[in-house]
Design a protein around this motif. Structure first.
Motif, PDB file in Angstrom:
ATOM      1  N   ARG A  96       0.826  -1.215   0.000  1.00 36.64           N
ATOM      2  CA  ARG A  96       0.000   0.000   0.000  1.00 36.64           C
ATOM      3  C   ARG A  96       0.859   1.263   0.000  1.00 36.64           C
ATOM      4  O   ARG A  96       1.988   1.258   0.513  1.00 36.64           O
ATOM      5  CB  ARG A  96      -0.912   0.018   1.229  1.00 36.64           C
ATOM      6  CG  ARG A  96      -1.888  -1.156   1.303  1.00 36.64           C
ATOM      7  CD  ARG A  96      -2.617  -1.199   2.632  1.00 36.64           C
ATOM      8  NE  ARG A  96      -3.535  -2.328   2.720  1.00 36.64           N
ATOM      9  CZ  ARG A  96      -4.800  -2.301   2.317  1.00 36.64           C
ATOM     10  NH1 ARG A  96      -5.308  -1.185   1.814  1.00 36.64           N
ATOM     11  NH2 ARG A  96      -5.560  -3.375   2.415  1.00 36.64           N
ATOM     12  N   ASN A  97       0.285   2.333  -0.525  1.00 38.49           N
ATOM     13  CA  ASN A  97       0.977   3.623  -0.487  1.00 38.49           C
ATOM     14  C   ASN A  97       0.658   4.332   0.818  1.00 38.49           C
ATOM     15  O   ASN A  97       0.033   3.769   1.722  1.00 38.49           O
ATOM     16  CB  ASN A  97       0.597   4.486  -1.697  1.00 38.49           C
ATOM     17  CG  ASN A  97      -0.891   4.808  -1.723  1.00 38.49           C
ATOM     18  OD1 ASN A  97      -1.607   4.658  -0.714  1.00 38.49           O
ATOM     19  ND2 ASN A  97      -1.386   5.254  -2.884  1.00 38.49           N
ATOM     20  N   PHE A  98       1.074   5.580   0.940  1.00 43.06           N
ATOM     21  CA  PHE A  98       0.882   6.323   2.188  1.00 43.06           C
ATOM     22  C   PHE A  98      -0.588   6.653   2.442  1.00 43.06           C
ATOM     23  O   PHE A  98      -0.975   7.009   3.551  1.00 43.06           O
ATOM     24  CB  PHE A  98       1.719   7.607   2.156  1.00 43.06           C
ATOM     25  CG  PHE A  98       3.193   7.330   1.988  1.00 43.06           C
ATOM     26  CD1 PHE A  98       3.901   6.607   2.933  1.00 43.06           C
ATOM     27  CD2 PHE A  98       3.880   7.794   0.863  1.00 43.06           C
ATOM     28  CE1 PHE A  98       5.259   6.359   2.780  1.00 43.06           C
ATOM     29  CE2 PHE A  98       5.228   7.538   0.699  1.00 43.06           C
ATOM     30  CZ  PHE A  98       5.922   6.825   1.653  1.00 43.06           C
ATOM     31  N   GLU A  99      -1.423   6.549   1.405  1.00 43.49           N
ATOM     32  CA  GLU A  99      -2.864   6.773   1.556  1.00 43.49           C
ATOM     33  C   GLU A  99      -3.605   5.464   1.785  1.00 43.49           C
ATOM     34  O   GLU A  99      -4.830   5.404   1.711  1.00 43.49           O
ATOM     35  CB  GLU A  99      -3.423   7.459   0.302  1.00 43.49           C
ATOM     36  CG  GLU A  99      -3.043   8.930   0.172  1.00 43.49           C
ATOM     37  CD  GLU A  99      -1.580   9.095  -0.234  1.00 43.49           C
ATOM     38  OE1 GLU A  99      -1.104   8.314  -1.110  1.00 43.49           O
ATOM     39  OE2 GLU A  99      -0.904   9.980   0.334  1.00 43.49           O
ATOM     40  N   ASP A 100      -2.872   4.398   2.045  1.00 40.16           N
ATOM     41  CA  ASP A 100      -3.425   3.072   2.318  1.00 40.16           C
ATOM     42  C   ASP A 100      -4.117   2.468   1.100  1.00 40.16           C
ATOM     43  O   ASP A 100      -5.013   1.636   1.232  1.00 40.16           O
ATOM     44  CB  ASP A 100      -4.402   3.120   3.508  1.00 40.16           C
ATOM     45  CG  ASP A 100      -4.534   1.757   4.195  1.00 40.16           C
ATOM     46  OD1 ASP A 100      -3.530   1.009   4.223  1.00 40.16           O
ATOM     47  OD2 ASP A 100      -5.631   1.439   4.670  1.00 40.16           O
ATOM     48  N   GLU A 101      -3.687   2.873  -0.087  1.00 40.38           N
ATOM     49  CA  GLU A 101      -4.225   2.311  -1.324  1.00 40.38           C
ATOM     50  C   GLU A 101      -3.266   1.224  -1.821  1.00 40.38           C
ATOM     51  O   GLU A 101      -2.043   1.376  -1.743  1.00 40.38           O
ATOM     52  CB  GLU A 101      -4.364   3.397  -2.393  1.00 40.38           C
ATOM     53  CG  GLU A 101      -5.305   4.525  -2.003  1.00 40.38           C
ATOM     54  CD  GLU A 101      -5.201   5.711  -2.953  1.00 40.38           C
ATOM     55  OE1 GLU A 101      -6.187   6.460  -3.071  1.00 40.38           O
ATOM     56  OE2 GLU A 101      -4.118   5.889  -3.573  1.00 40.38           O
ATOM     57  N   ILE A 102      -3.842   0.145  -2.333  1.00 39.57           N
ATOM     58  CA  ILE A 102      -3.015  -0.945  -2.857  1.00 39.57           C
ATOM     59  C   ILE A 102      -2.365  -0.493  -4.168  1.00 39.57           C
ATOM     60  O   ILE A 102      -3.057  -0.111  -5.110  1.00 39.57           O
ATOM     61  CB  ILE A 102      -3.847  -2.214  -3.070  1.00 39.57           C
ATOM     62  CG1 ILE A 102      -4.383  -2.735  -1.741  1.00 39.57           C
ATOM     63  CG2 ILE A 102      -3.014  -3.298  -3.755  1.00 39.57           C
ATOM     64  CD1 ILE A 102      -5.347  -3.891  -1.870  1.00 39.57           C
ATOM     65  N   ILE A 103      -1.044  -0.575  -4.208  1.00 43.28           N
ATOM     66  CA  ILE A 103      -0.318  -0.128  -5.405  1.00 43.28           C
ATOM     67  C   ILE A 103       0.501  -1.247  -6.046  1.00 43.28           C
ATOM     68  O   ILE A 103       1.032  -1.074  -7.148  1.00 43.28           O
ATOM     69  CB  ILE A 103       0.622   1.052  -5.076  1.00 43.28           C
ATOM     70  CG1 ILE A 103       1.627   0.636  -3.998  1.00 43.28           C
ATOM     71  CG2 ILE A 103      -0.185   2.281  -4.646  1.00 43.28           C
ATOM     72  CD1 ILE A 103       2.708   1.687  -3.746  1.00 43.28           C
ATOM     73  N   GLY A 104       0.581  -2.359  -5.363  1.00 45.77           N
ATOM     74  CA  GLY A 104       1.373  -3.458  -5.913  1.00 45.77           C
ATOM     75  C   GLY A 104       1.358  -4.646  -4.974  1.00 45.77           C
ATOM     76  O   GLY A 104       0.587  -4.700  -4.015  1.00 45.77           O
ATOM     77  N   CYS A 105       2.198  -5.589  -5.258  1.00 45.65           N
ATOM     78  CA  CYS A 105       2.295  -6.762  -4.395  1.00 45.65           C
ATOM     79  C   CYS A 105       3.675  -7.382  -4.489  1.00 45.65           C
ATOM     80  O   CYS A 105       4.429  -7.128  -5.443  1.00 45.65           O
ATOM     81  CB  CYS A 105       1.214  -7.782  -4.747  1.00 45.65           C
ATOM     82  SG  CYS A 105       1.438  -8.584  -6.349  1.00 45.65           S
ATOM     83  N   MET A 106       3.985  -8.171  -3.495  1.00 40.95           N
ATOM     84  CA  MET A 106       5.210  -8.969  -3.525  1.00 40.95           C
ATOM     85  C   MET A 106       4.798 -10.434  -3.555  1.00 40.95           C
ATOM     86  O   MET A 106       4.002 -10.878  -2.720  1.00 40.95           O
ATOM     87  CB  MET A 106       6.088  -8.693  -2.309  1.00 40.95           C
ATOM     88  CG  MET A 106       7.365  -9.545  -2.283  1.00 40.95           C
ATOM     89  SD  MET A 106       8.573  -9.023  -1.024  1.00 40.95           S
ATOM     90  CE  MET A 106       7.664  -9.442   0.469  1.00 40.95           C
ATOM     91  N   CYS A 107       5.321 -11.175  -4.518  1.00 46.31           N
ATOM     92  CA  CYS A 107       5.004 -12.588  -4.659  1.00 46.31           C
ATOM     93  C   CYS A 107       6.249 -13.426  -4.390  1.00 46.31           C
ATOM     94  O   CYS A 107       7.318 -13.153  -4.940  1.00 46.31           O
ATOM     95  CB  CYS A 107       4.486 -12.893  -6.058  1.00 46.31           C
ATOM     96  SG  CYS A 107       2.903 -12.098  -6.429  1.00 46.31           S
TER      97      CYS A 107
END
Length: 213
Positions: A96-107
């Motif tokens: 998540r970014n600083f606004e708590d929005e999902i921006i990516g993932c780690m797999c």
């Protein structure tokens, strides 16, 4: 063209590298950027596990997980196969970014093919007949009892076994017979060894003792 990567994702790259280095060449770790689904991979370590590179498009399975977990619930320890046919144990955690929005993932994709083969081999090697299970602790207890009785009986003569004559050894065997020692499995051999005679000598002693009863 150089990709512009969100700073939060950039900070996760050393973490991904650390995981890959820690768990070795069978552990692939990928950072995805959801702002560019067509070329979502911004970092990949041990890509040979799945055969992917920075240019590889995001897989349908990852897209499904993104759509299924819009609320950001991470998915741990799911299994699957790579395009190379290898068995994988995988985890996807959302970033998540600083606004708590999902921006990516780690797999994380761990190749467990060899581990599964080793497990199957170990299972085969360790397979036993449970009906023939022996409680080792009970055997040790029996051996301890046998040892105590035999040693205490011999000790009554106050001399080393090597100095005992035949009559004294017969007397020891008689005492042990009266105590039920020879009902214990292996007692004949144990007593024979303790008295420094053959097992057949013990049988002869016992035959003579029992004939007089």
């Amino acid at each position: 063209m150089t990709k512009t990567v969100h700073p939060v994702l950039t900070k996760m790259i050393p973490v991904a590298k650390g995981i890959a280095e820690t768990f070795g060449s069978n552990c692939e770790v990928v950072i995805h950027d959801f702002s560019n689904i067509e070329q979502s991979i911004v970092a990949i370590f041990n890509g040979h596990v799945t055969g992917r590179t920075l240019e590889t498009r995001m897989s349908e399975s990852i897209l499904e997980k993104i759509n299924k977990h819009q609320d950001g619930y991470d998915v741990y320890n799911y299994t699957g196969k790579s395009t190379l046919g290898r068995e994988l144990k995988s985890t996807t955690t959302f970033i998540r970014n600083f606004e708590d929005e999902i921006i990516g993932c780690m797999c994380i994709n761990f190749d467990i093919t060899d581990i599964l083969s080793a497990r199957n081999l170990l299972n085969e090697l360790s397979k036993v007949d449970e009906e023939e299970t022996i409680v080792i602790g009970e055997i040790n207890k029996i051996n301890d009892v046998l040892y105590d009785i035999v040693e205490n009986t011999i000790h009554k003569f106050g001399r080393p076994v090597i100095y005992l004559n035949k009559d004294e050894k017969v007397s020891i065997v008689k005492d042990l017979e009266d105590k039920g020692v020879f009902l214990i499995k292996g007692a004949i051999d144990y007593v024979a060894n303790s008295l420094q005679v053959s097992r057949y000598t013990i049988y002869n002693y016992l035959d003579g003792i029992r004939d007089t009863k």
